[in-house]
Write a protein that holds these residues in place. Structure first.
Motif, PDB file in Angstrom:
ATOM      1  N   HIS A  51      63.201  43.858  24.621  1.00 49.50           N
ATOM      2  CA  HIS A  51      64.059  44.979  25.900  1.00 49.50           C
ATOM      3  C   HIS A  51      63.027  45.954  25.568  1.00 49.50           C
ATOM      4  O   HIS A  51      62.626  46.384  24.886  1.00 49.50           O
ATOM      5  CB  HIS A  51      64.757  45.536  26.301  1.00 49.50           C
ATOM      6  N   ASN A  52      62.786  46.969  26.922  1.00 49.77           N
ATOM      7  CA  ASN A  52      60.920  47.539  26.458  1.00 49.77           C
ATOM      8  C   ASN A  52      61.578  49.615  27.626  1.00 49.77           C
ATOM      9  O   ASN A  52      62.637  48.936  28.497  1.00 49.77           O
ATOM     10  CB  ASN A  52      59.749  47.949  27.266  1.00 49.77           C
ATOM     11  N   ASP A  53      61.121  50.724  28.032  1.00 52.26           N
ATOM     12  CA  ASP A  53      61.872  51.507  27.832  1.00 52.26           C
ATOM     13  C   ASP A  53      61.054  52.001  29.194  1.00 52.26           C
ATOM     14  O   ASP A  53      60.977  53.041  30.000  1.00 52.26           O
ATOM     15  CB  ASP A  53      61.999  52.512  26.644  1.00 52.26           C
ATOM     16  N   PHE A  54      60.032  51.188  29.848  1.00 57.96           N
ATOM     17  CA  PHE A  54      58.773  51.413  31.065  1.00 57.96           C
ATOM     18  C   PHE A  54      59.674  51.036  31.859  1.00 57.96           C
ATOM     19  O   PHE A  54      59.053  51.358  32.551  1.00 57.96           O
ATOM     20  CB  PHE A  54      58.053  50.698  30.533  1.00 57.96           C
ATOM     21  N   GLY A  55      60.879  49.911  32.371  1.00 53.57           N
ATOM     22  CA  GLY A  55      61.223  49.881  33.476  1.00 53.57           C
ATOM     23  C   GLY A  55      60.179  48.656  34.574  1.00 53.57           C
ATOM     24  O   GLY A  55      60.557  48.016  35.078  1.00 53.57           O
ATOM     25  N   TYR A  56      59.137  48.035  33.479  1.00 56.24           N
ATOM     26  CA  TYR A  56      58.690  47.310  34.047  1.00 56.24           C
ATOM     27  C   TYR A  56      58.295  46.112  32.778  1.00 56.24           C
ATOM     28  O   TYR A  56      57.477  46.844  32.055  1.00 56.24           O
ATOM     29  CB  TYR A  56      57.354  47.277  34.795  1.00 56.24           C
ATOM     30  N   PRO A  57      57.965  44.441  33.326  1.00 60.61           N
ATOM     31  CA  PRO A  57      57.578  43.844  32.347  1.00 60.61           C
ATOM     32  C   PRO A  57      56.066  44.213  31.608  1.00 60.61           C
ATOM     33  O   PRO A  57      54.928  44.306  32.585  1.00 60.61           O
ATOM     34  CB  PRO A  57      57.563  42.624  32.821  1.00 60.61           C
ATOM     35  N   ARG A  58      55.592  43.568  31.005  1.00 56.48           N
ATOM     36  CA  ARG A  58      54.534  43.067  30.289  1.00 56.48           C
ATOM     37  C   ARG A  58      53.945  42.316  29.880  1.00 56.48           C
ATOM     38  O   ARG A  58      55.366  41.900  28.592  1.00 56.48           O
ATOM     39  CB  ARG A  58      54.589  44.609  28.929  1.00 56.48           C
ATOM     40  N   ILE A  59      53.371  41.044  29.551  1.00 62.03           N
ATOM     41  CA  ILE A  59      53.443  40.487  28.592  1.00 62.03           C
ATOM     42  C   ILE A  59      51.741  40.132  28.137  1.00 62.03           C
ATOM     43  O   ILE A  59      50.816  41.105  28.056  1.00 62.03           O
ATOM     44  CB  ILE A  59      53.076  38.711  29.845  1.00 62.03           C
ATOM     45  N   GLY A  60      52.226  39.362  26.881  1.00 64.66           N
ATOM     46  CA  GLY A  60      50.838  39.153  25.718  1.00 64.66           C
ATOM     47  C   GLY A  60      50.860  37.956  25.832  1.00 64.66           C
ATOM     48  O   GLY A  60      52.155  37.384  25.421  1.00 64.66           O
ATOM     49  N   LEU A  61      49.366  37.474  25.834  1.00 65.02           N
ATOM     50  CA  LEU A  61      49.377  35.992  25.475  1.00 65.02           C
ATOM     51  C   LEU A  61      48.891  35.997  23.850  1.00 65.02           C
ATOM     52  O   LEU A  61      47.916  35.924  23.448  1.00 65.02           O
ATOM     53  CB  LEU A  61      48.443  35.178  26.983  1.00 65.02           C
ATOM     54  N   ALA A  62      49.332  34.789  23.204  1.00 59.94           N
ATOM     55  CA  ALA A  62      49.310  34.279  21.946  1.00 59.94           C
ATOM     56  C   ALA A  62      49.172  32.867  22.228  1.00 59.94           C
ATOM     57  O   ALA A  62      49.393  31.582  21.691  1.00 59.94           O
ATOM     58  CB  ALA A  62      50.295  34.825  21.528  1.00 59.94           C
ATOM     59  N   ILE A  63      48.229  32.023  22.224  1.00 60.20           N
ATOM     60  CA  ILE A  63      47.640  30.890  22.981  1.00 60.20           C
ATOM     61  C   ILE A  63      46.817  30.698  21.049  1.00 60.20           C
ATOM     62  O   ILE A  63      45.768  30.737  21.723  1.00 60.20           O
ATOM     63  CB  ILE A  63      46.771  30.623  24.422  1.00 60.20           C
TER      64      ILE A  63
END
Length: 131
Positions: A51-63
């Motif tokens: 969960h984050n406190d920004f109110g919007y999602p963030r994504i990180g790619l670790a391919i």
């Protein structure tokens, strides 16, 4: 009329783009997700979320290069993940997600990857909602 800010569009889901603030970039941001995540795994991907406190999602790619050896293949997977995220982001709320590809993702059609990701997004949103 009043022009909507980018943040308003992200929160209300009117924006279909993928601005920089929706990405995890710093090592510390990734580390935070790896520390105590909610997991969702299938044959193509493992997704970790907090969960984050920004109110919007963030994504990180670790391919990982170790798992998907060719850059061309990693790029196809990266693009597919980003596109799926971009289309689903307005349903997600405040979560940080790290996407890890598994070996099977290399042999999957983009459509199979998209279906897999949609299930993951839904699963993570419902799991993280209980935080």
């Amino acid at each position: 009329g009043k022009r909507k800010s980018q943040a308003d569009c992200i929160v209300t889901g009117l924006s279909q783009d993928f601005p920089p603030q929706l990405r995890l970039k710093k090592a510390a941001e990734f580390k935070k997700v790896f520390t105590d995540p909610v997991k969702s795994t299938d044959r193509y991907f493992t997704l970790l979320a907090i969960h984050n406190d920004f109110g919007y999602p963030r994504i990180g790619l670790a391919i990982a290069q170790k798992i998907i050896k060719k850059a061309v293949d990693r790029n196809v997977i990266n693009r597919t993940v980003r596109e799926s995220f971009r289309l689903q982001q307005h349903r997600m709320g405040g979560i940080d997600i790290v996407v890890l590809a598994r070996k099977e993702a290399l042999h999957a059609k983009p459509d199979e990857l998209r279906k897999s990701l949609e299930k993951h997004w839904f699963k993570l949103v419902s799991k993280c909602a209980s935080f």
